[in-house]
Design an enzyme around this catalytic site. Structure first.
Site, PDB file in Angstrom:
ATOM      1  CG  HIS A   1      -0.341  -0.016   2.536  1.00 13.87           C
ATOM      2  ND1 HIS A   1      -0.818  -0.775   3.581  1.00 13.87           N
ATOM      3  CD2 HIS A   1       0.728   0.646   3.033  1.00 13.87           C
ATOM      4  CE1 HIS A   1      -0.059  -0.567   4.647  1.00 13.87           C
ATOM      5  NE2 HIS A   1       0.881   0.294   4.337  1.00 13.87           N
TER       6      HIS A   1
ATOM      7  CG  HIS B   1       0.454   4.590   7.385  1.00 15.55           C
ATOM      8  ND1 HIS B   1      -0.560   3.758   6.995  1.00 15.55           N
ATOM      9  CD2 HIS B   1       1.604   3.970   7.028  1.00 15.55           C
ATOM     10  CE1 HIS B   1      -0.053   2.675   6.417  1.00 15.55           C
ATOM     11  NE2 HIS B   1       1.252   2.780   6.427  1.00 15.55           N
TER      12      HIS B   1
ATOM     13  CG  HIS C   1       8.662  -1.387   3.381  1.00 16.82           C
ATOM     14  ND1 HIS C   1       7.810  -2.379   3.808  1.00 16.82           N
ATOM     15  CD2 HIS C   1       7.996  -0.230   3.629  1.00 16.82           C
ATOM     16  CE1 HIS C   1       6.694  -1.840   4.281  1.00 16.82           C
ATOM     17  NE2 HIS C   1       6.780  -0.528   4.201  1.00 16.82           N
TER      18      HIS C   1
ATOM     19  CD  GLU D   1       3.209  -1.267   6.260  1.00 19.39           C
ATOM     20  OE1 GLU D   1       3.024  -0.072   6.526  1.00 19.39           O
ATOM     21  OE2 GLU D   1       3.404  -1.667   5.088  1.00 19.39           O
TER      22      GLU D   1
HETATM   23 FE   LIG Z   1       2.460   1.367   5.339  1.00 27.34          FE
END
Ligand SMILES: [Fe+2]
Length: 286
Positions: free
Chosen positions: A12, A59, A192, A239
């Site tokens: 996302h 977020h 990431h 995530e």
């Molecule tokens: Fe994210």
């Protein structure tokens, strides 16, 4: 009774929202990622879900570091997006299904998951970008139940706990008396890291392990602690908790129908997958 048809999981990253707004579907950089949704679109045209339960992490749009629930479930009739500061257009709202939301909340609390319940809830890019990827250029044709999982502020829930949360939701849906076709969506990842000395970190081998194990052996991934996961997958690779919850909610015989893995999108290893959930005759929810 409600039926769980399967799940879609996808990355996302905010820059995807900008690429969607600029219709860069055939751009050489973006095409390998967007083409990964062709199968998703054909699968959904056959399966026609009514509702999507969306496992995601906020977020900072609805929750911030001052108040951040480990698990929160939306119970609103509508979920709005607002400007998050990424330079991407504000998304259309997504319709909710408060009756199903309250059924899930009641079932989860009875199952000893003490979730935060949200009768108002903004949805951020972790929900809106997957919805736009899954249903491009159309009003969202499903109602949603957003389920927020904290992947931001430590201590985070364990992978085992996220899998168990999903399983509880899967059982709850299968006890829901309305004749609905329900899909799961898990968003975020894969490996990431956005900051620190390892900014830009990607671990292709670990991502492959995750994509392999989540199909038939999700329990094998629960042996990793959250700190192990950060080491293997990067600070934001956690995530994957959202993928674990999505997988837990698939209560039947699970098959990977589609996988697309592409490096990089922004500084993220991007993945898209479709999992089917086949109920065997006489099978009860696991
Ligand atoms: Fe994210």
């Amino acid at each position: 009774m409600a039926t769980i048809i399967g799940g879609v999981a996808t990355t996302h990253v905010p820059s995807i929202g900008k690429a969607i707004a600029e219709k860069k579907y055939k751009d050489p950089y973006w095409r390998p990622f967007f083409d990964g949704f062709n199968y998703v679109h054909s699968w959904l045209s056959r399966e026609k879900p009514d509702v999507a339960v969306v496992f995601y992490n906020d977020h900072g749009l609805n929750f911030f570091l001052d108040k951040l629930p480990t698990f929160a479930v939306g119970a609103a009739a509508e979920y709005r997006n607002e400007d998050e500061g990424w330079g991407i257009p504000v998304s259309q709202s997504a319709p909710g299904d408060p009756d199903l939301s309250w059924h899930l909340i009641n079932s989860l609390v009875a199952d000893e998951f003490d979730v935060t319940m949200c009768q108002e809830m903004l949805i951020d890019h972790a929900v809106t970008i997957p919805l736009q990827l899954i249903w491009p250029d159309q009003a969202f044709p499903v109602k949603i139940v957003p389920v927020e999982i904290n992947t931001v502020q430590h201590p985070l829930p364990s992978l085992k706990r996220a899998l168990a949360l999903g399983r509880s939701i899967g059982r709850a849906i299968e006890s829901y008396p309305k004749n609905l076709r329900v899909m799961m969506i898990g968003t975020g990842g894969l490996s990431h890291q956005l900051d620190g000395k390892r900014a830009g970190f990607i671990n292709k081998e670990f991502d492959k392990l995750c994509l392999d194990k989540i199909v038939d052996e999700p329990e094998a991934l629960t042996r990793y602690s959250i700190h192990d996961w950060v080491a293997e997958s990067g600070a934001q690779g956690v995530e994957f908790l959202n993928w674990m919850a999505m997988r837990g909610a698939l209560t039947g015989r699970v098959r990977e129908a589609h996988r697309n893995y592409h490096i990089p999108i922004s500084n993220t290893a991007a993945a898209t997958a479709v999992y089917t959930n086949e109920k065997e005759v006489g099978q009860k929810a696991a």
